[in-house]
Design a protein around this motif. Structure first.
Motif, PDB file in Angstrom:
ATOM      1  N   PRO B 159      10.568  -0.272  -2.068  1.00 22.50           N
ATOM      2  CA  PRO B 159      10.161  -1.273  -1.002  1.00 22.50           C
ATOM      3  C   PRO B 159       8.841  -0.630  -0.745  1.00 22.50           C
ATOM      4  O   PRO B 159       8.625   0.505  -0.391  1.00 22.50           O
ATOM      5  CB  PRO B 159      11.199  -0.922  -0.109  1.00 22.50           C
ATOM      6  CG  PRO B 159      12.501  -0.467  -0.496  1.00 22.50           C
ATOM      7  CD  PRO B 159      11.805   0.581  -1.540  1.00 22.50           C
ATOM      8  N   MET B 160       7.939  -1.470  -0.595  1.00 20.72           N
ATOM      9  CA  MET B 160       6.549  -1.110   0.072  1.00 20.72           C
ATOM     10  C   MET B 160       6.623  -1.546   1.600  1.00 20.72           C
ATOM     11  O   MET B 160       6.971  -2.514   2.099  1.00 20.72           O
ATOM     12  CB  MET B 160       5.380  -2.228  -0.615  1.00 20.72           C
ATOM     13  CG  MET B 160       4.124  -1.756  -0.308  1.00 20.72           C
ATOM     14  SD  MET B 160       3.428  -0.459  -0.904  1.00 20.72           S
ATOM     15  CE  MET B 160       1.723  -0.561  -0.573  1.00 20.72           C
ATOM     16  N   LEU B 161       6.353  -0.619   2.292  1.00 22.99           N
ATOM     17  CA  LEU B 161       6.155  -0.538   3.735  1.00 22.99           C
ATOM     18  C   LEU B 161       4.758  -0.565   4.342  1.00 22.99           C
ATOM     19  O   LEU B 161       3.892  -0.657   3.294  1.00 22.99           O
ATOM     20  CB  LEU B 161       6.830   0.723   4.429  1.00 22.99           C
ATOM     21  CG  LEU B 161       8.280   1.182   3.791  1.00 22.99           C
ATOM     22  CD1 LEU B 161       8.612   2.246   4.309  1.00 22.99           C
ATOM     23  CD2 LEU B 161       9.248  -0.110   3.797  1.00 22.99           C
ATOM     24  N   ALA B 162       4.607  -0.729   5.570  1.00 21.42           N
ATOM     25  CA  ALA B 162       3.257  -0.786   6.211  1.00 21.42           C
ATOM     26  C   ALA B 162       2.388   0.582   5.878  1.00 21.42           C
ATOM     27  O   ALA B 162       1.318   0.649   5.673  1.00 21.42           O
ATOM     28  CB  ALA B 162       3.364  -1.025   7.662  1.00 21.42           C
ATOM     29  N   THR B 163       3.145   1.715   5.684  1.00 22.62           N
ATOM     30  CA  THR B 163       2.621   3.090   5.221  1.00 22.62           C
ATOM     31  C   THR B 163       2.736   3.306   4.038  1.00 22.62           C
ATOM     32  O   THR B 163       2.397   4.565   3.576  1.00 22.62           O
ATOM     33  CB  THR B 163       3.705   3.734   6.275  1.00 22.62           C
ATOM     34  OG1 THR B 163       5.068   3.912   5.556  1.00 22.62           O
ATOM     35  CG2 THR B 163       3.537   3.762   7.746  1.00 22.62           C
ATOM     36  N   GLY B 164       2.946   2.341   3.183  1.00 24.08           N
ATOM     37  CA  GLY B 164       3.101   2.626   1.575  1.00 24.08           C
ATOM     38  C   GLY B 164       4.470   2.517   1.051  1.00 24.08           C
ATOM     39  O   GLY B 164       5.292   2.166   2.038  1.00 24.08           O
ATOM     40  N   PRO B 165       4.559   3.066   0.006  1.00 25.87           N
ATOM     41  CA  PRO B 165       5.996   3.023  -0.517  1.00 25.87           C
ATOM     42  C   PRO B 165       7.048   3.788   0.322  1.00 25.87           C
ATOM     43  O   PRO B 165       6.525   4.711   0.878  1.00 25.87           O
ATOM     44  CB  PRO B 165       5.854   3.862  -1.863  1.00 25.87           C
ATOM     45  CG  PRO B 165       4.559   4.359  -2.170  1.00 25.87           C
ATOM     46  CD  PRO B 165       3.693   3.623  -1.165  1.00 25.87           C
ATOM     47  N   SER B 190      -3.575  -2.536  -0.303  1.00 30.84           N
ATOM     48  CA  SER B 190      -2.708  -2.696  -1.499  1.00 30.84           C
ATOM     49  C   SER B 190      -2.822  -4.441  -1.683  1.00 30.84           C
ATOM     50  O   SER B 190      -2.852  -5.056  -1.033  1.00 30.84           O
ATOM     51  CB  SER B 190      -1.318  -2.196  -1.274  1.00 30.84           C
ATOM     52  OG  SER B 190      -0.407  -2.386  -2.188  1.00 30.84           O
ATOM     53  N   ASN B 191      -2.630  -4.580  -3.048  1.00 33.72           N
ATOM     54  CA  ASN B 191      -2.435  -5.905  -3.663  1.00 33.72           C
ATOM     55  C   ASN B 191      -0.692  -6.057  -3.527  1.00 33.72           C
ATOM     56  O   ASN B 191      -0.127  -5.419  -4.392  1.00 33.72           O
ATOM     57  CB  ASN B 191      -2.873  -6.051  -4.863  1.00 33.72           C
ATOM     58  CG  ASN B 191      -2.542  -7.184  -5.570  1.00 33.72           C
ATOM     59  OD1 ASN B 191      -2.025  -8.063  -4.986  1.00 33.72           O
ATOM     60  ND2 ASN B 191      -3.452  -7.734  -6.600  1.00 33.72           N
ATOM     61  N   PRO B 192      -0.125  -6.876  -2.897  1.00 35.54           N
ATOM     62  CA  PRO B 192      -0.927  -8.191  -2.001  1.00 35.54           C
ATOM     63  C   PRO B 192      -0.867  -7.926  -0.493  1.00 35.54           C
ATOM     64  O   PRO B 192      -1.243  -8.722   0.160  1.00 35.54           O
ATOM     65  CB  PRO B 192       0.097  -9.100  -2.197  1.00 35.54           C
ATOM     66  CG  PRO B 192       1.273  -8.595  -2.512  1.00 35.54           C
ATOM     67  CD  PRO B 192       1.265  -7.231  -3.060  1.00 35.54           C
ATOM     68  N   SER B 193      -0.143  -6.617  -0.059  1.00 38.18           N
ATOM     69  CA  SER B 193       0.166  -6.533   1.394  1.00 38.18           C
ATOM     70  C   SER B 193      -1.076  -5.895   2.257  1.00 38.18           C
ATOM     71  O   SER B 193      -1.069  -6.150   3.451  1.00 38.18           O
ATOM     72  CB  SER B 193       1.192  -5.808   1.771  1.00 38.18           C
ATOM     73  OG  SER B 193       0.958  -4.114   1.435  1.00 38.18           O
ATOM     74  N   GLY B 194      -1.814  -5.483   1.575  1.00 39.05           N
ATOM     75  CA  GLY B 194      -3.057  -4.998   2.238  1.00 39.05           C
ATOM     76  C   GLY B 194      -2.791  -3.494   2.829  1.00 39.05           C
ATOM     77  O   GLY B 194      -3.676  -2.772   3.552  1.00 39.05           O
ATOM     78  N   ALA B 195      -1.628  -3.079   2.596  1.00 41.78           N
ATOM     79  CA  ALA B 195      -1.025  -1.738   3.255  1.00 41.78           C
ATOM     80  C   ALA B 195      -1.959  -0.467   2.545  1.00 41.78           C
ATOM     81  O   ALA B 195      -2.488  -0.598   1.655  1.00 41.78           O
ATOM     82  CB  ALA B 195       0.462  -1.678   2.803  1.00 41.78           C
ATOM     83  N   VAL B 196      -2.001   0.267   3.636  1.00 42.76           N
ATOM     84  CA  VAL B 196      -2.974   1.332   3.478  1.00 42.76           C
ATOM     85  C   VAL B 196      -1.814   2.791   3.377  1.00 42.76           C
ATOM     86  O   VAL B 196      -1.023   2.879   4.403  1.00 42.76           O
ATOM     87  CB  VAL B 196      -3.992   1.763   4.402  1.00 42.76           C
ATOM     88  CG1 VAL B 196      -4.654   3.201   4.205  1.00 42.76           C
ATOM     89  CG2 VAL B 196      -4.984   0.680   4.154  1.00 42.76           C
ATOM     90  N   TYR B 197      -1.788   3.510   2.329  1.00 46.71           N
ATOM     91  CA  TYR B 197      -0.909   4.604   2.089  1.00 46.71           C
ATOM     92  C   TYR B 197      -1.100   5.582   3.484  1.00 46.71           C
ATOM     93  O   TYR B 197      -2.268   5.787   3.387  1.00 46.71           O
ATOM     94  CB  TYR B 197      -0.740   5.370   0.776  1.00 46.71           C
ATOM     95  CG  TYR B 197      -0.303   4.681  -0.275  1.00 46.71           C
ATOM     96  CD1 TYR B 197      -0.067   3.320  -0.422  1.00 46.71           C
ATOM     97  CD2 TYR B 197       0.185   5.426  -1.277  1.00 46.71           C
ATOM     98  CE1 TYR B 197       0.313   2.431  -1.403  1.00 46.71           C
ATOM     99  CE2 TYR B 197       0.622   4.779  -2.432  1.00 46.71           C
ATOM    100  CZ  TYR B 197       0.810   3.378  -2.416  1.00 46.71           C
ATOM    101  OH  TYR B 197       1.373   2.982  -3.584  1.00 46.71           O
ATOM    102  N   CYS B 198      -0.148   6.008   4.167  1.00 43.83           N
ATOM    103  CA  CYS B 198      -0.773   6.771   5.505  1.00 43.83           C
ATOM    104  C   CYS B 198      -0.830   8.266   4.726  1.00 43.83           C
ATOM    105  O   CYS B 198      -0.346   8.432   3.809  1.00 43.83           O
ATOM    106  CB  CYS B 198       0.378   6.677   6.649  1.00 43.83           C
ATOM    107  SG  CYS B 198       2.007   7.520   6.175  1.00 43.83           S
ATOM    108  N   SER B 199      -1.351   9.048   5.798  1.00 49.16           N
ATOM    109  CA  SER B 199      -1.495  10.475   5.172  1.00 49.16           C
ATOM    110  C   SER B 199       0.004  11.221   4.740  1.00 49.16           C
ATOM    111  O   SER B 199      -0.066  12.011   3.987  1.00 49.16           O
ATOM    112  CB  SER B 199      -2.113  11.374   6.016  1.00 49.16           C
ATOM    113  OG  SER B 199      -1.576  11.297   7.407  1.00 49.16           O
TER     114      SER B 199
END
Lengths: 436, 436
Positions: B159-165, B190-199
């Motif tokens: 699952p892709m979350l708002a914080t990345g996978p 990210s494609n498609p959600s636009g999410a950015v992996y958090c630190s």
């Protein structure tokens, strides 16, 4: 630089001691000449001066309604394919796709598809076969051989004659060994001999029965329009002949404009049967959204039409032909009366192949390198870089200016004579008039 | 076009019958709107107008003394690598190589090397493994998944979350299964959600123990500088963190200028550890003599320096941000009070991900297509194109002009509401105020 000052005779009439004196003068001159690779010269690069500002502001609209600035158009602009298909690949435009800047890369890519998925007629992906073999006409192109190494393809050398590969050998091998899946062919102005496959060779390649159902010809038409004389060799009709013989999927044709416009900034092409093209583009679609159509348009505007391409190649010829003539003159004058020394007189392409008595090639190259003239490494024309008889040297006269080429040719002549002399006259039948 | 004429209420308050009337009006309008893919708009392409005449006549001399018009320079011009390495890949220039026009193609190429030869740490070439698996954050990029299909790589969705996978899942899977050799990551916008992996996500990806010794992150930094707001997300220090954790060879970083200059005429980049780069270039040398340095110089002259690149991306943002705002406004107005309907508000990139109640996505896409608005196919965001819950739609607002985007958004809203209504309110908890 007059390396022969004081010797009132032709180089070929020098005594061994005199040769050594000349060689030591050459070494002392501290030359730095590189003729290892078939690079276009700076003057040739300058022929593409206006290419560098193209396409510029243009209202070009492709007839397939693709915006050439955006994604897509996997096969390439139809207008560009129409321009190059016949002269560069001898195929109709519908059977040609445009790749990136390197035909080598398209060969690599095609091999990768064959290994991962198999060709259309393959019983299984090549990676599942215990061994894959390719026929390699020798002398041949080192980068073809390196690619075989990369894919762990076993290379079977077959002799390259003036008429193309020795077809008796080829036919025998492919008929009995199903592991032979492919063959490298540079059918016109071959690298390095400049040989042109004659019509009989091409017909036999098209017709020959092969034990492998998925046998293919990697038809590298690298020098399609790279003529050095008025006697312009036409493209061989390999696709038509293969189709007539019931082997429509046999030829995989490659070409590029690397030596037409600018190396690196050219375009590479793949062409084959309609069904092979569908197979190829299907796999390619997993790899890229589309090729560089800006460069395609740049080509289109630069050449305008096939007459423009022909005219442009004449400009290359004007620059190149004198170099091949100078090399020929230098070799004739210096080595013309040496037994077991021979070289080719190509009508096109980028190379001359020089054959020495057995056991002399690597020594001659070494002597030249020590004297500041880097030639293509001896053996490079053979699979795995090993020329067991040690006879062949590839000469690449295109990059040097005429004066430098003249010096390099003199050095080459002296090094060849020294290598032969050092190798011992008797077993190698060296009979230069004044030579030991 | 006022599809809602005569209904004195917000779209979200329409009754089912009224929705059907509106939908029939839309169908009757005969729209032809394509928002399937993330294409730059024509106005964005025009930002690269002067790019089309470059490099032009120039005396540029690369500091590595390579003639940029000729063969060679496998890694790419040092000046160009210095310009792009940090902003696009977050790496030093020495660890970056320049490819052709497609970062996808470089990923494909890297996979091919892994299959044919294995990565540096691989016990054997991947082709010899009974099965290779990749982790696929979902929703994700369809072309990543298609490439897995092409290489017969088994895809494990996470699952892709708002914080990345979802890192709990990722860590568990890679720790126990040595067949998991890789993972797709679009770490920013990210494609498609636009999410950015958090630190925290990035740190865990760098540190996590993996059963496979040759586990790698395919780090597709596709939207490195493609910001939509003032809050510009920096590159994540994946390389530094991996190195610190003793996994220096783990990240394989990709980027391109396709959506910076022109799709197709851009440049693609590969970057990794120094040892991985040597491995990669060694195999690449069998494939090409060198990249298109004319295009590299064109980039260099177009941007001049990294400030030029930043300034150019601001121009894209000026064109793109209003589209994302308009889409957001249209979705908020039309679907803001719908339960189980949610969408993302990306700070960069090219897409918005829209989530519908289970079982409604493909119907909504179908309704839109019938009404003349082509959306990305439902399921495209999932491995093998199968979204089992049928909830996710990728929205691509970049190509359309604002007016057309407004119309498409209205159509989308109506189709979503209809799809939910047709799917039955009870099990899907649809509670639009006036909805059945």
């Amino acid at each position: 630089m007059d390396f022969f000052a004081g010797f009132d005779t032709l180089p070929s009439q020098l005594m061994f001691k005199e040769l050594e004196i000349v060689y030591s003068r050459i070494v002392a001159a501290g030359l730095e000449i590189n003729m290892t690779r078939g690079l276009p010269s700076v003057a040739q690069l300058e022929l593409a001066g206006s290419f560098l500002s193209l396409p510029g502001a243009t209202n070009f609209v492709s007839r397939n309604a693709i915006d050439w600035r955006n994604y897509g158009c996997l096969q390439g602009l139809p207008e560009l394919r129409e321009l190059v298909a016949e002269p560069l690949l001898g195929l109709p435009a519908e059977q040609v796709a445009v790749g990136e800047n390197s035909s080598l890369a398209l060969m690599h890519e095609t091999l990768a598809y064959a290994f991962i998925h198999g060709l259309r007629a393959s019983p299984q992906p090549w990676r599942k076969e215990p061994v894959i073999k390719f026929l390699c006409p020798v002398p041949g192109y080192d980068r073809h051989f390196a690619m075989c190494d990369e894919f762990r393809i076993e290379m079977l050398p077959v002799p390259m004659l003036a008429t193309g590969p020795d077809m008796d050998t080829v036919e025998k091998l492919v008929a009995c060994d199903p592991a032979i899946k492919g063959m490298w062919c540079v059918p016109k102005y071959s690298n390095p001999s400049g040989a042109v496959y004659c019509s009989d060779t091409v017909a036999r390649l098209a017709k020959m029965p092969t034990a492998a159902k998925d046998f293919v010809l990697f038809w590298d038409n690298a020098y399609a329009v790279h003529h050095l004389t008025e006697d312009e060799v036409p493209n061989q009709p390999i696709a038509r002949l293969c189709e007539a013989a019931g082997h429509v999927d046999r030829p995989l044709v490659f070409a590029s404009t690397s030596k037409i416009v600018l190396p690196g900034a050219g375009l590479a092409f793949f062409g084959s049967s309609p069904t092979n093209l569908v197979w190829w583009l299907k796999h390619r679609a997993s790899k890229t959204i589309g090729p560089d159509k800006v460069n395609q348009l740049r080509h289109l505007l630069f050449f305008a039409n096939s007459a423009g391409l022909t005219a442009h190649m004449k400009k290359h010829r004007v620059l190149l032909a004198p170099k091949f003539e100078a090399l020929e003159a230098g070799l004739s004058q210096g080595l013309g009366n040496m037994e077991q020394v021979a070289w080719t007189r190509p009508k096109g392409g980028y190379f001359v192949s020089l054959d020495l008595p057995e056991g002399c090639a690597s020594r001659a190259v070494e002597l030249a390198l020590n004297a500041g003239v880097a030639l293509t490494q001896a053996g490079a024309t053979h699979p795995r870089g090993i020329d067991y008889r040690d006879t062949t040297i590839r000469l690449a006269p295109t990059y040097l200016d005429l004066e430098t080429l003249g010096i390099a040719t003199q050095v080459l002549v002296v090094c060849v004579m020294l290598a032969i002399a050092q190798n011992g006259g008797s077993q190698n039948s060296v009979h230069g008039h004044g030579m030991v």
